[in-house]
Design a protein around this motif. Structure first.
Motif, PDB file in Angstrom:
ATOM      1  N   LYS A  83       0.737  -1.264   0.007  1.00  0.00           N
ATOM      2  CA  LYS A  83      -0.004   0.047   0.050  1.00  0.00           C
ATOM      3  C   LYS A  83       0.856   1.228  -0.075  1.00  0.00           C
ATOM      4  O   LYS A  83       0.698   2.359  -0.822  1.00  0.00           O
ATOM      5  CB  LYS A  83      -0.952   0.066   0.982  1.00  0.00           C
ATOM      6  CG  LYS A  83      -2.098   1.027   1.238  1.00  0.00           C
ATOM      7  CD  LYS A  83      -2.927   1.002   2.296  1.00  0.00           C
ATOM      8  CE  LYS A  83      -4.141   1.928   2.360  1.00  0.00           C
ATOM      9  NZ  LYS A  83      -5.142   1.905   3.326  1.00  0.00           N
ATOM     10  N   GLU A  93      -1.377  -4.329   2.872  1.00  0.00           N
ATOM     11  CA  GLU A  93      -2.878  -4.535   3.239  1.00  0.00           C
ATOM     12  C   GLU A  93      -3.373  -5.903   2.582  1.00  0.00           C
ATOM     13  O   GLU A  93      -3.101  -6.385   1.491  1.00  0.00           O
ATOM     14  CB  GLU A  93      -3.755  -3.451   2.591  1.00  0.00           C
ATOM     15  CG  GLU A  93      -4.966  -3.390   3.000  1.00  0.00           C
ATOM     16  CD  GLU A  93      -5.786  -2.032   2.357  1.00  0.00           C
ATOM     17  OE1 GLU A  93      -6.919  -1.772   3.051  1.00  0.00           O
ATOM     18  OE2 GLU A  93      -5.492  -1.767   1.437  1.00  0.00           O
ATOM     19  N   LYS A  95      -7.286  -7.558   1.919  1.00  0.00           N
ATOM     20  CA  LYS A  95      -8.661  -7.293   1.960  1.00  0.00           C
ATOM     21  C   LYS A  95      -9.340  -8.561   1.722  1.00  0.00           C
ATOM     22  O   LYS A  95      -9.123  -9.540   0.991  1.00  0.00           O
ATOM     23  CB  LYS A  95      -9.270  -6.233   1.052  1.00  0.00           C
ATOM     24  CG  LYS A  95      -8.879  -4.686   1.523  1.00  0.00           C
ATOM     25  CD  LYS A  95      -9.617  -3.896   0.652  1.00  0.00           C
ATOM     26  CE  LYS A  95      -9.465  -2.516   1.181  1.00  0.00           C
ATOM     27  NZ  LYS A  95     -10.299  -1.395   0.172  1.00  0.00           N
ATOM     28  N   SER A 109     -10.659  -5.306   6.192  1.00  0.00           N
ATOM     29  CA  SER A 109      -9.234  -4.812   5.819  1.00  0.00           C
ATOM     30  C   SER A 109      -8.314  -5.107   6.923  1.00  0.00           C
ATOM     31  O   SER A 109      -8.676  -4.757   7.977  1.00  0.00           O
ATOM     32  CB  SER A 109      -9.289  -3.278   5.658  1.00  0.00           C
ATOM     33  OG  SER A 109      -8.007  -2.863   5.428  1.00  0.00           O
ATOM     34  N   GLU A 111      -4.416  -4.243   7.828  1.00  0.00           N
ATOM     35  CA  GLU A 111      -3.221  -3.389   7.424  1.00  0.00           C
ATOM     36  C   GLU A 111      -1.865  -3.865   8.464  1.00  0.00           C
ATOM     37  O   GLU A 111      -2.171  -4.278   9.646  1.00  0.00           O
ATOM     38  CB  GLU A 111      -3.219  -1.986   7.562  1.00  0.00           C
ATOM     39  CG  GLU A 111      -4.145  -1.421   6.263  1.00  0.00           C
ATOM     40  CD  GLU A 111      -3.989   0.089   6.253  1.00  0.00           C
ATOM     41  OE1 GLU A 111      -4.595   0.787   5.469  1.00  0.00           O
ATOM     42  OE2 GLU A 111      -3.555   0.656   7.243  1.00  0.00           O
TER      43      GLU A 111
END
Length: 288
Positions: A83, A93, A95, A109, A111
């Motif tokens: 990212k 990241e 998802k 999500s 991170e």
């Protein structure tokens, strides 16, 4: 592979699992992390998500439907998106997607932020619920630190000092599940000596450990790493049989208890997030 560095440390990461693959002390050239030798354990520092440890029969139940998840979840086997990246920081990241929703019915999500400051690497996690419903998950870290057994040193030369514990209450693992019974390990001046035998029955799993700072050090030469963490209430310490590493593992969540009914919403240690709510935790390793 992605690399960040400053004048003290150089860190390298794999987009597969957003895994820390190497951390080098630039002053000494010493590798801090385990080498990932698959003859013992092929991991180095995997992220455990959306579960920590094993499920009973590798299954859980949510809203009347049964799902299957492998031990420690699926994030460590997924390619993360890079990212952001700078000289001293990198953000990955992951998802939810069509594939993940088949085995884990929540949009999310995740991170992972790695940051270098002087002699410290900080690893931060941020989970966000993108679902319309309440999300249930666990997350854990699993970094393996190299133990130097060369130049006259051996595994027993190492010890772990705890900031706030005089003894450890251990939950034994039974077929990868958590026993309701506990065993006590008395510490010597808040210190645990390492040995290969210590892990002969698998990991040391703790749900009541007080310390949030541990120091892994060599008694012969005083080489050490300082390990700190926050918002992880549970902890594991593990090494593979006769392997020259030790894993220091802060967790939010643990494997299923041996008498668990497999319902996800009442799983011990599970985190519950409302729509658009965030969960944040971190750990750090500082080189001395």
């Amino acid at each position: 592979m992605i690399t960040i560095q400053n004048t003290k440390l150089k860190a390298t990461f794999n987009e597969l699992g957003a895994e820390l693959a190497s951390l080098i002390n630039l002053k000494t050239g010493k590798e801090i992390m385990w080498e990932g030798n698959p003859d013992f354990w092929g991991g180095i520092s995997p992220v455990l998500f959306p579960i920590v440890g094993a499920l009973k029969d590798e299954q859980y139940i949510f809203e009347g439907q049964t799902y299957e998840l492998p031990r420690h979840g699926f994030a460590r086997r997924r390619i993360f998106t890079l990212k952001e990246s700078s000289e001293n920081e990198v953000i990955f990241e992951l998802k939810s997607d069509e594939e993940s929703l088949k085995i884990y019915p929540f949009e999310f999500s995740l991170e992972i932020i790695y940051t270098l400051v002087e002699k410290k690497l900080t690893v931060s996690y941020q989970v966000k619920n993108l679902s319309e419903k309440e999300m249930h998950f666990s997350l854990g870290a699993h970094p393996g630190f190299a133990i130097d057994t060369k130049n006259g040193l051996n595994y027993n030369d190492y010890e772990i000092a705890f900031s706030d514990d005089e003894k450890l209450e251990i939950h034994p693992l039974i077929d990868n599940l958590i026993s309701n019974e506990t065993q006590t390990i008395e510490l010597d001046n808040k210190t645990l000596s390492l040995s290969y035998e210590l892990f002969s029955k698998d990991a040391l799993v703790m749900t009541t450990m007080k310390s949030q700072e541990l120091v892994l050090r060599n008694k012969q030469n005083n080489h050490k790493v300082i390990f700190t963490f926050s918002n992880f209430p549970y902890f594991g310490i593990w090494a593979a049989k006769n392997a020259d590493f030790v894993c220091l593992e802060p967790w939010q969540g643990i494997a299923d208890l041996e008498n668990h009914n497999q319902e996800l919403i009442v799983k011990f240690g599970i985190v519950k997030l409302e729509k658009n709510e965030d969960w944040i935790a971190d750990w750090a390793v500082e080189i001395e």
